[in-house]
Design a protein around this motif. Structure first.
Motif, PDB file in Angstrom:
ATOM      1  N   MET A 182       6.214  -6.628  -8.083  1.00 30.09           N
ATOM      2  CA  MET A 182       7.219  -6.081  -7.166  1.00 30.09           C
ATOM      3  C   MET A 182       7.074  -6.703  -5.778  1.00 30.09           C
ATOM      4  O   MET A 182       8.033  -7.197  -5.173  1.00 30.09           O
ATOM      5  CB  MET A 182       6.998  -4.571  -7.082  1.00 30.09           C
ATOM      6  CG  MET A 182       8.194  -3.712  -6.803  1.00 30.09           C
ATOM      7  SD  MET A 182       7.644  -1.974  -6.682  1.00 30.09           S
ATOM      8  CE  MET A 182       6.954  -1.695  -8.324  1.00 30.09           C
ATOM      9  N   ALA A 183       5.834  -6.678  -5.258  1.00 33.13           N
ATOM     10  CA  ALA A 183       5.573  -7.221  -3.922  1.00 33.13           C
ATOM     11  C   ALA A 183       5.791  -8.728  -3.892  1.00 33.13           C
ATOM     12  O   ALA A 183       6.331  -9.270  -2.915  1.00 33.13           O
ATOM     13  CB  ALA A 183       4.148  -6.877  -3.501  1.00 33.13           C
ATOM     14  N   ALA A 237       0.810  -1.220   0.000  1.00 35.93           N
ATOM     15  CA  ALA A 237       0.000   0.000   0.000  1.00 35.93           C
ATOM     16  C   ALA A 237       0.837   1.260   0.000  1.00 35.93           C
ATOM     17  O   ALA A 237       0.431   2.288  -0.563  1.00 35.93           O
ATOM     18  CB  ALA A 237      -0.935  -0.003   1.207  1.00 35.93           C
ATOM     19  N   GLU A 238       2.012   1.202   0.632  1.00 37.07           N
ATOM     20  CA  GLU A 238       2.796   2.422   0.829  1.00 37.07           C
ATOM     21  C   GLU A 238       3.898   2.614  -0.209  1.00 37.07           C
ATOM     22  O   GLU A 238       4.483   3.695  -0.271  1.00 37.07           O
ATOM     23  CB  GLU A 238       3.389   2.426   2.241  1.00 37.07           C
ATOM     24  CG  GLU A 238       2.331   2.466   3.340  1.00 37.07           C
ATOM     25  CD  GLU A 238       2.920   2.417   4.730  1.00 37.07           C
ATOM     26  OE1 GLU A 238       3.635   3.369   5.107  1.00 37.07           O
ATOM     27  OE2 GLU A 238       2.662   1.416   5.450  1.00 37.07           O
ATOM     28  N   TYR A 239       4.140   1.592  -1.018  1.00 33.20           N
ATOM     29  CA  TYR A 239       5.209   1.747  -2.008  1.00 33.20           C
ATOM     30  C   TYR A 239       4.925   1.053  -3.335  1.00 33.20           C
ATOM     31  O   TYR A 239       4.873   1.707  -4.382  1.00 33.20           O
ATOM     32  CB  TYR A 239       6.529   1.225  -1.439  1.00 33.20           C
ATOM     33  CG  TYR A 239       7.725   1.476  -2.339  1.00 33.20           C
ATOM     34  CD1 TYR A 239       8.224   2.771  -2.500  1.00 33.20           C
ATOM     35  CD2 TYR A 239       8.354   0.437  -3.019  1.00 33.20           C
ATOM     36  CE1 TYR A 239       9.311   3.025  -3.334  1.00 33.20           C
ATOM     37  CE2 TYR A 239       9.438   0.680  -3.845  1.00 33.20           C
ATOM     38  CZ  TYR A 239       9.917   1.973  -4.007  1.00 33.20           C
ATOM     39  OH  TYR A 239      10.985   2.218  -4.836  1.00 33.20           O
ATOM     40  N   CYS A 240       4.691  -0.245  -3.331  1.00 31.78           N
ATOM     41  CA  CYS A 240       4.631  -0.994  -4.594  1.00 31.78           C
ATOM     42  C   CYS A 240       3.484  -0.518  -5.482  1.00 31.78           C
ATOM     43  O   CYS A 240       3.694  -0.184  -6.661  1.00 31.78           O
ATOM     44  CB  CYS A 240       4.500  -2.491  -4.320  1.00 31.78           C
ATOM     45  SG  CYS A 240       5.892  -3.204  -3.414  1.00 31.78           S
ATOM     46  N   GLU A 241       2.274  -0.514  -4.949  1.00 34.66           N
ATOM     47  CA  GLU A 241       1.145  -0.074  -5.767  1.00 34.66           C
ATOM     48  C   GLU A 241       1.243   1.401  -6.139  1.00 34.66           C
ATOM     49  O   GLU A 241       0.985   1.768  -7.292  1.00 34.66           O
ATOM     50  CB  GLU A 241      -0.180  -0.373  -5.068  1.00 34.66           C
ATOM     51  CG  GLU A 241      -0.577  -1.840  -5.134  1.00 34.66           C
ATOM     52  CD  GLU A 241      -1.953  -2.100  -4.561  1.00 34.66           C
ATOM     53  OE1 GLU A 241      -2.610  -1.130  -4.092  1.00 34.66           O
ATOM     54  OE2 GLU A 241      -2.391  -3.272  -4.575  1.00 34.66           O
ATOM     55  N   ILE A 274       9.426  -2.083 -12.374  1.00 35.27           N
ATOM     56  CA  ILE A 274       9.741  -2.941 -11.228  1.00 35.27           C
ATOM     57  C   ILE A 274      11.227  -2.841 -10.874  1.00 35.27           C
ATOM     58  O   ILE A 274      11.602  -2.707  -9.705  1.00 35.27           O
ATOM     59  CB  ILE A 274       9.367  -4.396 -11.529  1.00 35.27           C
ATOM     60  CG1 ILE A 274       7.881  -4.511 -11.877  1.00 35.27           C
ATOM     61  CG2 ILE A 274       9.709  -5.294 -10.347  1.00 35.27           C
ATOM     62  CD1 ILE A 274       7.505  -5.825 -12.534  1.00 35.27           C
ATOM     63  N   ARG A 275      12.070  -2.913 -11.893  1.00 38.32           N
ATOM     64  CA  ARG A 275      13.519  -2.873 -11.648  1.00 38.32           C
ATOM     65  C   ARG A 275      13.921  -1.595 -10.919  1.00 38.32           C
ATOM     66  O   ARG A 275      14.625  -1.643  -9.894  1.00 38.32           O
ATOM     67  CB  ARG A 275      14.274  -2.964 -12.981  1.00 38.32           C
ATOM     68  CG  ARG A 275      15.786  -2.734 -12.849  1.00 38.32           C
ATOM     69  CD  ARG A 275      16.471  -2.695 -14.193  1.00 38.32           C
ATOM     70  NE  ARG A 275      15.988  -1.648 -15.077  1.00 38.32           N
ATOM     71  CZ  ARG A 275      16.357  -0.365 -15.005  1.00 38.32           C
ATOM     72  NH1 ARG A 275      17.198   0.041 -14.048  1.00 38.32           N
ATOM     73  NH2 ARG A 275      15.885   0.525 -15.863  1.00 38.32           N
ATOM     74  N   ILE A 276      13.485  -0.464 -11.419  1.00 37.76           N
ATOM     75  CA  ILE A 276      13.885   0.818 -10.818  1.00 37.76           C
ATOM     76  C   ILE A 276      13.344   0.936  -9.402  1.00 37.76           C
ATOM     77  O   ILE A 276      14.046   1.372  -8.472  1.00 37.76           O
ATOM     78  CB  ILE A 276      13.405   1.988 -11.700  1.00 37.76           C
ATOM     79  CG1 ILE A 276      14.162   1.986 -13.027  1.00 37.76           C
ATOM     80  CG2 ILE A 276      13.588   3.318 -10.979  1.00 37.76           C
ATOM     81  CD1 ILE A 276      13.604   2.950 -14.052  1.00 37.76           C
ATOM     82  N   ALA A 330      -2.284  -3.148 -16.683  1.00 35.32           N
ATOM     83  CA  ALA A 330      -0.979  -2.492 -16.718  1.00 35.32           C
ATOM     84  C   ALA A 330      -0.675  -1.752 -15.429  1.00 35.32           C
ATOM     85  O   ALA A 330       0.496  -1.522 -15.110  1.00 35.32           O
ATOM     86  CB  ALA A 330      -0.912  -1.534 -17.908  1.00 35.32           C
ATOM     87  N   MET A 331      -1.711  -1.373 -14.682  1.00 37.14           N
ATOM     88  CA  MET A 331      -1.461  -0.690 -13.417  1.00 37.14           C
ATOM     89  C   MET A 331      -1.146  -1.655 -12.292  1.00 37.14           C
ATOM     90  O   MET A 331      -0.313  -1.384 -11.445  1.00 37.14           O
ATOM     91  CB  MET A 331      -2.665   0.174 -13.033  1.00 37.14           C
ATOM     92  CG  MET A 331      -2.653   1.530 -13.700  1.00 37.14           C
ATOM     93  SD  MET A 331      -3.515   2.743 -12.715  1.00 37.14           S
ATOM     94  CE  MET A 331      -2.969   4.243 -13.555  1.00 37.14           C
ATOM     95  N   GLN A 332      -1.840  -2.783 -12.260  1.00 33.71           N
ATOM     96  CA  GLN A 332      -1.619  -3.698 -11.140  1.00 33.71           C
ATOM     97  C   GLN A 332      -0.378  -4.547 -11.311  1.00 33.71           C
ATOM     98  O   GLN A 332       0.255  -4.924 -10.326  1.00 33.71           O
ATOM     99  CB  GLN A 332      -2.851  -4.584 -10.943  1.00 33.71           C
ATOM    100  CG  GLN A 332      -3.066  -5.692 -11.964  1.00 33.71           C
ATOM    101  CD  GLN A 332      -2.287  -6.963 -11.701  1.00 33.71           C
ATOM    102  OE1 GLN A 332      -1.993  -7.285 -10.553  1.00 33.71           O
ATOM    103  NE2 GLN A 332      -1.938  -7.675 -12.758  1.00 33.71           N
ATOM    104  N   GLU A 333      -0.024  -4.862 -12.555  1.00 31.95           N
ATOM    105  CA  GLU A 333       1.017  -5.862 -12.772  1.00 31.95           C
ATOM    106  C   GLU A 333       2.370  -5.487 -12.168  1.00 31.95           C
ATOM    107  O   GLU A 333       2.955  -6.283 -11.419  1.00 31.95           O
ATOM    108  CB  GLU A 333       1.156  -6.148 -14.272  1.00 31.95           C
ATOM    109  CG  GLU A 333       2.061  -7.313 -14.583  1.00 31.95           C
ATOM    110  CD  GLU A 333       1.933  -7.765 -16.030  1.00 31.95           C
ATOM    111  OE1 GLU A 333       2.345  -8.888 -16.327  1.00 31.95           O
ATOM    112  OE2 GLU A 333       1.426  -6.995 -16.861  1.00 31.95           O
ATOM    113  N   PRO A 334       2.926  -4.290 -12.435  1.00 32.73           N
ATOM    114  CA  PRO A 334       4.225  -3.986 -11.838  1.00 32.73           C
ATOM    115  C   PRO A 334       4.193  -3.961 -10.314  1.00 32.73           C
ATOM    116  O   PRO A 334       5.098  -4.477  -9.649  1.00 32.73           O
ATOM    117  CB  PRO A 334       4.564  -2.609 -12.419  1.00 32.73           C
ATOM    118  CG  PRO A 334       3.775  -2.521 -13.686  1.00 32.73           C
ATOM    119  CD  PRO A 334       2.503  -3.253 -13.398  1.00 32.73           C
TER     120      PRO A 334
END
Length: 411
Positions: free
Chosen positions: A258-259, A137-141, A370-372, A250-254
């Motif tokens: 990541m998580a 909630a605080e970073y990945c999404e 995701i990488r960055i 495309a919004m949820q996938e990265p």
């Protein structure tokens, strides 16, 4: 459009009894059994055939002539006609030509760092002194939705609103339960998606009015103008179904990939330490994370142009078949110990981004977001670890990722 099960095919009892609630909570035991006992099976609760092995998923995905793309009934109800997911031939090629210029590697390389890194750093500045966070909630999404939102031209939409939109669209898209007579079992399950679409149109319509007259460098502006005769723009009937696709998948996938990658690395602390010490391993870690739990788990549908036998099962003409990429990525015949996250496993191409002409157009973009984001996270908080007071609760059958991922670190 739903498949009608042939009378001579016998559906195993365990397939007849599966519910959507069970699939959303944990599809893995069901699909493991499907791969072993019924790799092609009609699932009454979904009103579709399910293909669960890697070999058969790849075979169908690559044969666009015999297996043109369609969309699941719930997907069609959510996106409407004319989305990339359910077009074929010249219409599909035109839509790919519309969306791909911003997603080509040469284009992505020119803007991705400036698009992602400053916001990732801003978010980390907010949490790095806290010592703990729900990193989803605080970073990945937030990183994921902000990157795509800004690329599309929705920089004036708050991060929280973008997250709300994709969650509501996801509820709608995955509202797949069907009755025995081919009706939606839960019609009210589409209400959240309808609410999100109404808000999207209300916000984007005035922007389209402006982009028609004064185009800019945003992706949606280019969608309107690129490849069109002088003085003409694409119809909103083309723009909106594809915008919904982007605002969901495309919004949820990265963010979820990541998580998931972090959750996988937390299960192998030695491998997490290696990735922290060598950021060059991040792409490999991410690839394994997306194999381990595919963020787009089961969302690609095809239709049989003729009656065909697949995996020993006769599929009638015009039947809808769902390719379960999350199951294909767990296929025991392709991967050793597939349920385990392992940075060091032999690299075998997985099906996370699909295959054939309908493979995901945003693969390169997503991987670099995701990488960055992980580069910045692991550099800023190298001693990050999972907070073991909280379980890692994955959720979803169509789309899958951790609902929460609580982490901690010494400040």
């Amino acid at each position: 459009m739903t498949a009608v099960q042939p009378s001579h095919e016998v559906t195993p009892k365990f397939v007849e009894e599966i519910t959507m609630a069970e699939l959303e909570a944990d599809p893995y035991p069901f699909y493991e059994r499907l791969r072993k006992e019924a790799p092609v099976a009609f699932v009454p609760s979904l009103g579709m055939y399910i293909v669960s092995t890697r070999e058969l998923c790849m075979q169908i995905a690559k044969d666009s002539d015999s297996w043109p793309a369609v969309i699941s009934p719930a997907g069609g109800r959510t996106f409407g006609h004319g989305a990339l997911l359910n077009t074929n031939g010249p219409e599909h090629r035109d839509l790919r030509d519309m969306v791909e210029p911003h997603l080509q590697p040469s284009a992505v390389d020119n803007y991705i760092d400036d698009l992602v890194r400053p916001y990732a750093r801003e978010l980390l500045e907010r949490i790095e002194d806290n010592g703990s966070a729900d990193i989803v909630a605080e970073y990945c999404e937030p990183v994921s939705v902000r990157a795509l939102g800004d690329l599309l031209g929705l920089g004036d939409v708050s991060t929280d609103k973008l997250r709300e939109w994709f969650h509501k669209l996801s509820v709608s898209f995955t509202n797949s339960a069907m009755t025995s007579d081919g009706e939606f079992a839960n019609p009210n399950g589409f209400v959240p998606g309808d609410e999100a679409k109404a808000e999207i149109i209300a916000h984007v319509d005035p922007k389209i009015d402006e982009w028609i007259v004064n185009p800019d460098h945003s992706a949606i502006s280019h969608w309107l103008h690129d490849g069109m005769p002088e003085g003409q723009t694409r119809s909103r009937d083309v723009i909106y179904p594809n915008l919904y696709v982007f605002l969901l998948g495309a919004m949820q996938e990265p963010g979820h990939a990541m998580a998931t990658t972090l959750a996988g690395l937390f299960s192998r602390p030695d491998q997490l330490e290696r990735v922290v010490d060598d950021p060059g391993l991040i792409p490999r870690a991410v690839g394994e994370g997306m194999r381990w739990v595919a963020p787009i788990w089961s969302a690609a549908a095809k239709i049989a142009t003729d009656e065909v036998v697949v995996g020993g099962v006769t599929i009638p003409q015009n039947s809808v078949v769902m390719l379960s990429y999350g199951s294909a990525n767990q296929d025991e015949n392709a991967y050793d110990a597939p349920t385990a996250y392992d940075l060091d496993r032999a690299v075998i191409p997985n099906m996370t981004f699909g295959g054939g002409v309908h493979a995901c157009a945003g693969t390169y973009f997503a991987n670099n977001v995701i990488r960055i984001a992980l580069e910045e996270l692991l550099e800023t908080i190298p001693n990050i670890e999972r907070d073991t007071d909280h379980e890692v609760n994955f959720w979803g059958w169509g789309f899958r990722g951790p609902k929460e991922l609580h982490v901690q670190w010494e400040v």
